[in-house]
Design a protein around this motif. Structure first.
Motif, PDB file in Angstrom:
ATOM      1  N   GLU A 122       5.438   6.355   1.710  1.00  0.00           N
ATOM      2  CA  GLU A 122       5.867   5.719   2.963  1.00  0.00           C
ATOM      3  C   GLU A 122       4.873   4.636   3.380  1.00  0.00           C
ATOM      4  O   GLU A 122       5.268   3.547   3.810  1.00  0.00           O
ATOM      5  N   HIS A 123       3.574   4.926   3.253  1.00  0.00           N
ATOM      6  CA  HIS A 123       2.554   3.929   3.588  1.00  0.00           C
ATOM      7  C   HIS A 123       2.642   2.730   2.652  1.00  0.00           C
ATOM      8  O   HIS A 123       2.425   1.586   3.080  1.00  0.00           O
ATOM      9  N   ALA A 124       2.921   2.975   1.374  1.00  0.00           N
ATOM     10  CA  ALA A 124       3.049   1.864   0.430  1.00  0.00           C
ATOM     11  C   ALA A 124       4.163   0.923   0.866  1.00  0.00           C
ATOM     12  O   ALA A 124       4.006  -0.309   0.838  1.00  0.00           O
ATOM     13  N   ARG A 125       5.299   1.489   1.299  1.00  0.00           N
ATOM     14  CA  ARG A 125       6.402   0.645   1.770  1.00  0.00           C
ATOM     15  C   ARG A 125       6.006  -0.144   3.016  1.00  0.00           C
ATOM     16  O   ARG A 125       6.371  -1.315   3.160  1.00  0.00           O
ATOM     17  N   ARG A 126       5.257   0.495   3.919  1.00  0.00           N
ATOM     18  CA  ARG A 126       4.817  -0.195   5.135  1.00  0.00           C
ATOM     19  C   ARG A 126       3.975  -1.425   4.814  1.00  0.00           C
ATOM     20  O   ARG A 126       3.988  -2.404   5.557  1.00  0.00           O
ATOM     21  N   HIS A 127       3.240  -1.362   3.719  1.00  0.00           N
ATOM     22  CA  HIS A 127       2.313  -2.446   3.390  1.00  0.00           C
ATOM     23  C   HIS A 127       2.806  -3.305   2.216  1.00  0.00           C
ATOM     24  O   HIS A 127       2.015  -3.998   1.576  1.00  0.00           O
ATOM     25  N   GLY A 128       4.108  -3.224   1.946  1.00  0.00           N
ATOM     26  CA  GLY A 128       4.706  -4.166   1.004  1.00  0.00           C
ATOM     27  C   GLY A 128       4.701  -3.747  -0.450  1.00  0.00           C
ATOM     28  O   GLY A 128       5.019  -4.574  -1.321  1.00  0.00           O
ATOM     29  N   TYR A 129       4.363  -2.505  -0.764  1.00  0.00           N
ATOM     30  CA  TYR A 129       4.392  -2.049  -2.152  1.00  0.00           C
ATOM     31  C   TYR A 129       5.669  -1.251  -2.382  1.00  0.00           C
ATOM     32  O   TYR A 129       5.808  -0.121  -1.935  1.00  0.00           O
TER      33      TYR A 129
END
Length: 696
Positions: free
Chosen positions: A178-185
């Motif tokens: 989820e954090h990866a999606r938040r930061h564009g990954y």
């Protein structure tokens, strides 16, 4: 008719064998064929092309090398191997990388999070990330930096630790994505790869003689005796036992197993693990170069070189290492360190440390961190940077929703906002997500009479994994719940879980006496419903249960509606009902007391902390009793729990009495008002002709 068939002497069998048996024997010796789909090969080829394109962009300087990112953010302390080897290996190959954690405590702590963060960064950049729970190695215990040997861990404690750590890591991995999606990954399916293993999975089927003949033969005592850990423990500690002495070799075998089976070429560890990583590299190189099977030979080149690095040691303000042994661990289990206190720990970090901690414990881009620090410097008293750090860490461990709620409570001076009590039962009216499960207490106690003599459906209900006994029966019928035990074995003869492993088998509606076969060390049951909701049930004696003052769902004599109904009627009997002049008024009063427990907006509900998602299907009585369960669950077991529960019930009865007193007063007042009204009406009726005459 069976015909005798000559059987080759090479098989060392009788000279003749029936045709059917001969064919079976030949088939058993034939190499099993494994097939790979063309779509899988196409996907692998596509992934390789993408990786090669990415390597070209890195060489051209158009995108940064991940190794440079790790160094810039401060993850790299000591390097095992050379920096050129690591850069080339990471550039040319989508290598596997692992972090290992021994389950010597019932929870991960903040100190474990630092090497995991480096692993998470490699995962979101496309490398294969493996996290290992050392169910086998924890039975020895890493002697690094210790002068005293570890106390042996019982089978039940080991099972509890493995269970709790396993599900903590699963939740954190989901939050990482989820954090990866938040930061564009954006995750690339079948290219991004992660795994969570327990090293007991391979040690339980490993021959001891294989380790001795393959690994021990190539290790020399001189270098091992010269290790600083060994010398310190022998000179200043209680001596070095043989199992502690070979612990680095067991850790090295873990690496070798993953090296050849999963392509793991890199290990990440805390700064105290540097010696073990160096020993592991030497061992893996030796095993690689002495592989006796030509078909499994791995070449000695840069793409097959084991490397590793350590992260900085996380210390407190006094410079002491964080950890269980140091006694200052900040746990990642909500019931050992609440999310509120975890957030508070990071908001108390000194201004001098907060920028480095933002780089180490968050996925925030460095430009965003610089902006946060600029805002922080404008008014350090607001602790803007510390709040940003705390929010990101709590969101990683417990989810965005929990982090937002805790941040609001801290910013509102321990606020007046709604406090979400921990879950007591499996959520049947909302999705059973991993982050929701973090508020579900894992370890509970239940009495011996329930575990050994009641149905497994009733145990599921008592443990809060079923909404009722009927729901428990439905789960057993459809195999919707699981118990820790040997997979595939019937309940009557199940041998239970092996030491150091975590395995489940579906729960069926077996005889009550079969449940004892699943007890670990004769006292522990591991139950699960869904993917994330687990209960580690400790069986206690009936006398201990009675002394604790606790109750479980469905306990005989503790029906919620009956208890509240009786309490209301008893409270009503304490009042002087003679104030109600008529039998009809008294009957109405008792009817009102009888109906109070089901009043949706009544006084029994008002004044209690509101639930985040009130279950519509539950009665008011059940909600009230659930609340008292939550109150003493937070306090833990024992005398404190009993006092908390008693205080909660007393407060309910006190509010009920006050309401009943108000009811009596209102009813009496109403009767008096009706009499006055009737008297005035009669007086007006008598005076009416006089008024009429005067008017005329």
């Amino acid at each position: 008719m069976l015909r005798g068939t000559p059987f080759p002497s090479a098989y060392r069998a009788p000279s003749t064998l029936c045709r059917r048996c001969f064919l079976r024997s030949v088939a058993a010796r034939r190499q099993q064929a494994r097939y790979v789909s063309t779509s899988f090969l196409e996907k692998q080829n596509e992934a390789k092309i993408k990786w090669d394109d990415r390597a070209k962009l890195i060489e051209e300087g158009k995108i940064p090398h991940l190794w440079d990112i790790l160094k810039e953010r401060g993850y790299v302390k000591d390097i095992a191997g050379t920096e050129d080897q690591i850069r080339e290996l990471m550039l040319r190959k989508r290598i596997g990388v692992y972090v290992g954690i021994d389950p010597t405590a019932p929870s991960l702590h903040v100190g474990h999070l630092l090497p995991l963060m480096a692993l998470f960064w490699m995962y979101i950049h496309g490398y294969r990330a493996v996290s290992i729970i050392g169910g086998a190695t924890a039975r020895i215990g890493d002697p690094t930096d210790r002068l005293q040997s570890r106390e042996p861990i019982t089978k039940s404690d080991m099972s509890m630790n493995i269970t709790k750590m396993h599900y903590q890591l699963k939740r954190i991995w989901l939050n990482v994505e989820e954090h990866a999606r938040r930061h564009g990954y954006e995750k690339e399916p079948r290219i991004w790869g992660r795994a969570l293993f327990n090293n007991s999975q391979w040690y339980s089927s490993l021959s001891f003689i294989e380790v001795v003949s393959r690994l021990f033969k190539g290790m020399r005592l001189g270098p091992m005796l010269s290790r600083e850990t060994v010398k310190r423990k022998m000179e200043k500690g209680d001596g070095m036992s043989l199992d502690e002495f070979v612990y680095p070799l067991m850790q090295a075998w873990d690496w070798w197993h993953m090296f050849r089976k999963m392509g793991v070429r890199m290990q990440i560890g805390g700064s105290d693990q540097y010696g073990n990583i160096i020993s592991g590299i030497e061992a893996v190189k030796y095993l690689r170069d002495t592989e006796p099977d030509p078909s499994e030979k791995i070449p000695d080149d840069v793409l097959n070189t084991p490397v590793g690095f350590t992260v900085p040691l996380l210390t407190d303000s006094s410079g002491a290492k964080f950890g269980k042994s140091s006694g200052n661990a900040i746990w990642l289990d909500q019931f050992m360190t609440s999310s509120f206190h975890l957030y508070g720990y990071f908001t108390r970090r000194p201004d001098a440390d907060v920028e480095n901690l933002l780089k180490l414990f968050t996925f925030l881009p460095l430009d965003d961190i610089s902006k946060i620090m600029e805002l922080h410097k404008q008014d350090p008293s607001t602790r803007h940077a510390q709040h940003a750090l705390a929010y990101e860490v709590v969101a990683l461990i417990h989810g965005i929703d929990e982090a937002t709620e805790v941040r609001d409570r801290h910013r509102g001076l321990f606020s007046k906002g709604v406090f979400h009590s921990p879950l007591v039962t499996f959520p049947t009216d909302e999705p059973s997500t991993a982050n929701l499960a973090s508020g579900f207490r894992v370890d509970i106690q239940l009495p011996e009479s329930l575990i050994l003599s009641k149905s497994i459906s009733r145990i599921l209900y008592a443990a809060g994994l079923a909404d009722s006994v009927t729901d428990g029966n439905r789960l057993t019928k459809h195999q919707g719940a699981y118990i820790g035990g040997a997979p595939g074995q019937p309940s009557a003869t199940n041998r239970g879980m092996d030491y150091g492993v975590l395995t489940y088998t579906p729960i069926k509606n077996w005889f009550p006496q079969d449940t004892k076969n699943f007890l670990i060390d004769g006292k522990l049951l591991i139950l699960r419903r869904g993917k994330h909701f687990i209960r580690v049930v400790e069986m206690v004696s009936d006398a201990a249960w009675e002394a604790s003052g606790m109750m479980y769902f469905g306990e005989p004599g503790t029906g919620r509606v009956r208890m509240l109904r009786e309490a209301l009627v008893d409270a009503g009997k304490d009042h002087d009902l003679s104030l109600l002049n008529s039998a009809e008024a008294r009957e109405k009063f008792l009817d009102r007391a009888e109906a109070l427990y089901a009043d949706e907006g009544g006084p029994l509900l008002r004044g209690l902390p509101s639930e985040p998602h009130p279950p519509v299907a539950k009665t008011r009585a059940r909600q009230i009793l659930d609340q008292s369960f939550r109150t003493y669950a937070l306090a833990g077991s024992g005398a404190g729990a009993t006092k908390a529960k008693t205080a909660e019930i007393d407060s309910i009865l006190e509010r009920t009495e006050r309401h009943l007193e108000d009811q009596v007063t209102r009813l009496v007042s109403r009767e008096g008002h009706l009499k006055d009204k009737k008297r005035r009406r009669a007086e007006r009726a008598q005076a009416a002709p006089m008024f009429k005459k005067v008017h005329v």
